[in-house]
Design a protein around this motif. Structure first.
Motif, short mmCIF file in Angstrom:
data_model
loop_
_atom_site.label_atom_id
_atom_site.label_comp_id
_atom_site.label_asym_id
_atom_site.label_seq_id
_atom_site.Cartn_x
_atom_site.Cartn_y
_atom_site.Cartn_z
N THR A 23 0.83 -1.21 0.00
CA THR A 23 0.00 0.00 0.00
C THR A 23 0.86 1.26 0.00
N VAL A 24 1.91 1.27 0.83
CA VAL A 24 2.82 2.42 0.85
C VAL A 24 3.42 2.65 -0.53
N CYS A 25 3.88 1.59 -1.16
CA CYS A 25 4.54 1.72 -2.46
C CYS A 25 3.56 2.12 -3.56
N GLU A 26 2.36 1.55 -3.54
CA GLU A 26 1.39 1.85 -4.59
C GLU A 26 0.80 3.25 -4.44
N GLU A 27 0.47 3.64 -3.20
CA GLU A 27 -0.23 4.91 -3.01
C GLU A 27 0.71 6.10 -2.88
N GLY A 28 2.00 5.83 -2.74
CA GLY A 28 2.96 6.93 -2.73
C GLY A 28 2.93 7.73 -4.03
N ALA A 29 2.46 7.12 -5.10
CA ALA A 29 2.39 7.80 -6.39
C ALA A 29 1.48 9.02 -6.36
N ARG A 30 0.52 9.06 -5.43
CA ARG A 30 -0.35 10.23 -5.35
C ARG A 30 0.43 11.47 -4.96
N TRP A 31 1.49 11.30 -4.24
CA TRP A 31 2.36 12.42 -3.86
C TRP A 31 3.50 12.63 -4.87
N LEU A 32 4.10 11.53 -5.31
CA LEU A 32 5.39 11.60 -6.01
C LEU A 32 5.32 11.26 -7.49
N GLY A 33 4.13 10.97 -7.99
CA GLY A 33 4.00 10.64 -9.41
C GLY A 33 4.21 9.16 -9.67
N PRO A 34 4.06 8.73 -10.90
CA PRO A 34 4.13 7.30 -11.24
C PRO A 34 5.39 6.63 -10.70
N HIS A 35 5.17 5.51 -10.03
CA HIS A 35 6.23 4.66 -9.47
C HIS A 35 6.93 5.28 -8.26
N GLY A 36 6.46 6.45 -7.81
CA GLY A 36 7.14 7.11 -6.71
C GLY A 36 6.61 6.69 -5.35
N HIS A 37 7.52 6.52 -4.41
CA HIS A 37 7.13 6.29 -3.01
C HIS A 37 8.34 6.60 -2.14
N PRO A 38 8.12 6.87 -0.85
CA PRO A 38 9.26 7.15 0.04
C PRO A 38 10.09 5.89 0.26
N GLU A 39 11.26 6.09 0.82
CA GLU A 39 12.10 4.94 1.16
C GLU A 39 11.43 4.13 2.26
N VAL A 40 11.47 2.82 2.13
CA VAL A 40 10.82 1.92 3.09
C VAL A 40 11.77 0.78 3.43
N SER A 41 11.87 0.48 4.71
CA SER A 41 12.60 -0.71 5.15
C SER A 41 11.65 -1.56 6.00
N LEU A 42 11.79 -2.87 5.88
CA LEU A 42 10.94 -3.81 6.60
C LEU A 42 11.82 -4.83 7.31
N HIS A 43 11.50 -5.06 8.58
CA HIS A 43 12.18 -6.14 9.31
C HIS A 43 11.15 -6.93 10.08
N THR A 44 11.31 -8.24 10.06
CA THR A 44 10.44 -9.09 10.88
C THR A 44 11.19 -10.33 11.32
N PRO A 45 11.06 -10.70 12.59
CA PRO A 45 11.58 -12.00 13.03
C PRO A 45 10.60 -13.10 12.61
N SER A 46 10.91 -14.31 12.96
CA SER A 46 9.98 -15.41 12.71
C SER A 46 8.67 -15.18 13.46
N LEU A 47 7.56 -15.34 12.78
CA LEU A 47 6.25 -15.21 13.43
C LEU A 47 6.13 -16.16 14.61
N ARG A 48 6.79 -17.30 14.52
CA ARG A 48 6.74 -18.27 15.62
C ARG A 48 7.18 -17.65 16.94
N HIS A 49 8.18 -16.78 16.91
CA HIS A 49 8.65 -16.15 18.14
C HIS A 49 7.54 -15.30 18.78
N TYR A 50 6.82 -14.55 17.95
CA TYR A 50 5.71 -13.75 18.47
C TYR A 50 4.60 -14.65 19.02
N VAL A 51 4.25 -15.68 18.28
CA VAL A 51 3.15 -16.57 18.72
C VAL A 51 3.51 -17.24 20.05
#
Length: 236
Positions: A23-51
């Motif tokens: 959603t961040v990548c797709e809707e960033g275009a409303r601000w920045l034009g086609p294909h535009g979005h802010p820089e994004v980083s994602l981190h996640t451990p194993s879901l098992r640890h949370y569960v």
């Protein structure tokens, strides 16, 4: 426009984190034009640890996992953080004082959107861990809104479908029908909207197939992050 802020996503389950990121990548275009979005980083451990932590009611352990992600994202350059998982926000008050970066709180974002849209009484859907918690009742009450939670047996059934199917990307017609029936139950209890308080529920439920207007916590959080990173939405 000033330089966009770098968004850090603290992931938990793959489907919810992926929908938020997309959603961040797709809707960033409303601000920045086609294909535009802010820089994004994602981190996640194993879901098992949370569960494992959730099953033994170890919120300190949940907070430690969230903070580990937060520090790694800060090191990667993130300016602020979001977590597209409602359930683990139970540990948020243990995270906030120790976080290297500020956060947007998913339930607060949803509550603000509900108030802005004029809703007054919200049905809540999510995992049994979330539904047993005060994450949404507190956030909604702060905006003067009522929160209606399902009966205990519905919480258990809803939570099982989320964990056995939705977090794995398994989308069944029969499950859609059960969620639609639960929305109708909320409608009969006087609710004027329903909170999709699990980031995977939007995979099967939306305004087009729900008896009540939906508040999609995943996309609302992503859009709030875009506004934080880029400023007010163009034309707003």
């Amino acid at each position: 426009m000033s330089a966009p802020l770098h968004i850090g996503i603290v992931g938990c389950s793959a489907e919810g984190a992926a929908l938020c990121y997309r959603t961040v990548c797709e809707e960033g275009a409303r601000w920045l034009g086609p294909h535009g979005h802010p820089e994004v980083s994602l981190h996640t451990p194993s879901l098992r640890h949370y569960v494992d932590c959730l099953e033994r009611q170890d919120l300190a352990g949940v907070a430690a996992l969230m903070l580990d992600s937060a520090h790694k994202l800060a090191a990667a350059g993130a300016d602020f953080l979001i977590c597209p998982d409602n359930t683990i926000h139970q540990a948020f008050e243990q995270v906030r004082p120790h976080s290297p970066r500020p956060w947007l709180h998913i339930a607060e974002v949803v509550a603000e959107a509900a108030r802005a849209r004029g809703f007054r009484r919200l049905g809540l859907m999510g995992t049994r861990w979330l539904l047993d918690s005060e994450v949404y009742p507190q956030a909604l009450a702060a905006q003067g809104l009522d929160c209606v939670r399902p009966a205990p047996e519905v919480r258990a059934a809803m939570g099982q479908l989320i964990m056995d199917e939705l977090v794995r990307g398994v989308l069944k017609a029969a499950t859609v029908q059960r969620f639609q029936a639960w929305v109708q139950d909320f409608q009969q209890q006087g609710c004027d909207a329903v909170v999709l308080g699990c980031t995977e529920i939007p995979l099967i439920l939306n305004d087009g197939n729900s008896a009540l207007p939906t508040l999609d916590s995943t996309r609302l959080l992503a859009r709030a992050a875009l506004c934080r990173a880029l400023g007010p939405e163009p034309g707003a």
